[in-house]
Design a protein around this motif. Structure first.
Motif, PDB file in Angstrom:
ATOM      1  N   LEU A   1       0.820  -1.209   0.000  1.00 31.69           N
ATOM      2  CA  LEU A   1       0.000   0.000   0.000  1.00 31.69           C
ATOM      3  C   LEU A   1       0.855   1.260   0.000  1.00 31.69           C
ATOM      4  CD1 LEU A   1      -2.844  -1.064   2.483  1.00 31.69           C
ATOM      5  CD2 LEU A   1      -2.943  -0.942  -0.014  1.00 31.69           C
ATOM      6  N   SER A   2       2.000   1.189   0.690  1.00 31.53           N
ATOM      7  CA  SER A   2       2.914   2.346   0.686  1.00 31.53           C
ATOM      8  C   SER A   2       3.482   2.575  -0.712  1.00 31.53           C
ATOM      9  CB  SER A   2       4.043   2.132   1.687  1.00 31.53           C
ATOM     10  OG  SER A   2       3.530   2.013   3.006  1.00 31.53           O
ATOM     11  N   ALA A   3       3.733   1.480  -1.407  1.00 29.71           N
ATOM     12  CA  ALA A   3       4.308   1.588  -2.753  1.00 29.71           C
ATOM     13  C   ALA A   3       3.343   2.230  -3.741  1.00 29.71           C
ATOM     14  CB  ALA A   3       4.734   0.214  -3.254  1.00 29.71           C
ATOM     15  N   VAL A   4       2.040   2.065  -3.522  1.00 25.30           N
ATOM     16  CA  VAL A   4       1.035   2.645  -4.424  1.00 25.30           C
ATOM     17  C   VAL A   4       0.498   3.963  -3.895  1.00 25.30           C
ATOM     18  CG1 VAL A   4       0.400   0.410  -5.394  1.00 25.30           C
ATOM     19  CG2 VAL A   4      -0.786   1.254  -3.365  1.00 25.30           C
ATOM     20  N   ASP A   5       1.218   4.576  -2.948  1.00 28.72           N
ATOM     21  CA  ASP A   5       0.917   5.911  -2.422  1.00 28.72           C
ATOM     22  C   ASP A   5      -0.435   6.009  -1.695  1.00 28.72           C
ATOM     23  OD1 ASP A   5       3.311   6.905  -3.377  1.00 28.72           O
ATOM     24  OD2 ASP A   5       2.438   7.352  -5.348  1.00 28.72           O
ATOM     25  N   VAL A   6      -0.776   4.947  -0.913  1.00 24.57           N
ATOM     26  CA  VAL A   6      -1.983   5.009  -0.074  1.00 24.57           C
ATOM     27  C   VAL A   6      -1.630   5.774   1.188  1.00 24.57           C
ATOM     28  CG1 VAL A   6      -3.688   3.681   1.226  1.00 24.57           C
ATOM     29  CG2 VAL A   6      -2.864   2.852  -1.000  1.00 24.57           C
TER      30      VAL A   6
ATOM     31  N   ASN B   1      -2.810   7.089   7.214  1.00 21.61           N
ATOM     32  CA  ASN B   1      -3.927   6.884   8.154  1.00 21.61           C
ATOM     33  C   ASN B   1      -4.872   5.796   7.659  1.00 21.61           C
ATOM     34  OD1 ASN B   1      -4.766   8.407   5.986  1.00 21.61           O
ATOM     35  ND2 ASN B   1      -6.082   9.780   7.190  1.00 21.61           N
ATOM     36  N   ILE B   2      -5.001   5.662   6.339  1.00 18.43           N
ATOM     37  CA  ILE B   2      -5.849   4.583   5.787  1.00 18.43           C
ATOM     38  C   ILE B   2      -5.187   3.223   6.045  1.00 18.43           C
ATOM     39  CG2 ILE B   2      -6.784   3.600   3.665  1.00 18.43           C
ATOM     40  CD1 ILE B   2      -7.092   6.430   2.595  1.00 18.43           C
ATOM     41  N   ILE B   3      -3.860   3.185   5.841  1.00 16.02           N
ATOM     42  CA  ILE B   3      -3.138   1.921   6.116  1.00 16.02           C
ATOM     43  C   ILE B   3      -3.264   1.548   7.588  1.00 16.02           C
ATOM     44  CG2 ILE B   3      -0.859   0.836   6.153  1.00 16.02           C
ATOM     45  CD1 ILE B   3      -0.088   2.580   3.756  1.00 16.02           C
TER      46      ILE B   3
END
Length: 337
Positions: free
Chosen positions: A28-33, A36-38
């Motif tokens: 998720l970090s790699a796709v710029d999420v 706070n959502i993570i």
């Protein structure tokens, strides 16, 4: 089941969840999420996984607690697989199937062992009945040809008869209820019958007999009590001392008729006394040249328990032995005052 042990079993699943959560964070970090959502996603994941593990622990603990309670209530523990509820989970079904298969195999082995034991017991009983015929014939020959030699032979034949009776009663002692007849019998008559049966043994060992105040009657099985008296007399003869004697007397106390058999033999040492009713225990006396088997008093104890009769032994080394048989006294037992 303890929660700590349960968590240890669930460790592979917990590690899998943790690794999956880390992989999810990286992806998720790699796709710029947004962070706070993570974080919310991880929190929801953690709550769902923790709730599942905790709730599953509760149901599994209750399931096994019910199984253990059923097992505790069963007299025959091996039947647990027959009374337990059919499991729902596939893993439990496999364990249940294995348990039933093992139980079936065990039952077959037990049935086979019981059958073989029954056949052996029937053979032993038949052999004893057959061997009693030549023993009786030899006794009759000795009676008709009295001499010092035949008297000695009669004493030895009485010993042989005792040993055969011991084997027979040992074979039958587990099922006394199938071979007994309770009736009113005279203690005096039973005592004199036992003395007469051991007559040659007593004469050869120069043992005097005293019978005092034994006119009471009790309700019991005459044959089984006769065997018990024979065993006690045989022990008194085997461990007799100087100027040997055996005495019989009856007392009445605490709602019981007490038959006392005493002797002035070598007695029983204090360390051996608590163990004399153990099967195969011979004690110090049995290791000093006496042909003791450790079966006689064991059988007496077992038969007394089956017949509802108490038995106790008092003795001191070098001071003789006293055996007490406690017959229950009630309205159906007459006691001569």
């Amino acid at each position: 089941m303890r929660y700590k042990e349960y968590l240890k079993d669930q460790l592979p699943a917990i590690i899998t969840h943790v690794l999956s959560m880390l992989f999810c964070v990286v992806f998720l970090s790699a796709v710029d999420v947004q962070a706070n959502i993570i974080l919310i996603l991880l929190l929801i994941w953690f709550l769902i996984a923790a709730s599942y593990i905790h709730i599953r622990f509760f149901f599994r603990k209750r399931y096994f607690a019910e199984l253990l309670l059923q097992l505790e209530r069963l007299d025959k523990k091996y039947l647990i697989c027959e009374v337990m509820e059919h499991p729902i989970l596939t893993e439990d079904k496999i364990y249940h199937m294995l348990l039933k298969a093992a139980n079936k195999s065990m039952m077959e082995q037990v049935s086979e062992s019981k059958r073989e034991r029954k056949e052996y017991k029937e053979y032993i009983e038949q052999w004893i009945h057959d061997v009693k015929t030549p023993i009786s014939a030899m006794k009759l020959l000795c009676e008709n040809n009295k001499s010092d030699t035949t008297r000695k032979l009669m004493a030895e034949l009485e010993k042989v008869s005792h040993y055969t009776d011991q084997a027979l009663y040992y074979a039958r002692s587990e099922n006394v209820e199938k071979d007994y007849f309770i009736k009113e019998v005279s203690l005096s008559e039973m005592i004199h019958a036992a003395v007469a049966e051991n007559k040659q043994l007593l004469l050869q060992n120069h043992i005097s007999v005293e019978v005092n105040n034994c006119d009471n009657t009790v309700y019991t099985d005459e044959k089984w009590i006769g065997f018990i008296l024979n065993q006690i007399i045989a022990n008194a003869v085997k461990y007799s001392g100087k100027e040997p004697k055996i005495g019989f007397e009856v007392n009445s106390k605490q709602g019981q008729v007490v038959l006392i058999i005493y002797d002035n033999g070598v007695g029983i040492s204090e360390p051996d006394l608590p163990r004399i009713f153990e099967k195969g225990f011979t004690g110090q006396n049995g290791r000093t040249g006496k042909s003791s088997t450790g079966i006689g008093l064991f059988l007496c104890k077992r038969l007394c328990e089956k017949l509802g009769i108490g038995i106790a032994v008092k003795s001191e080394s070098g001071q003789g032995t006293q055996v007490e048989l406690f017959f229950p006294k009630g309205d159906f037992v007459r006691v001569q005052e």
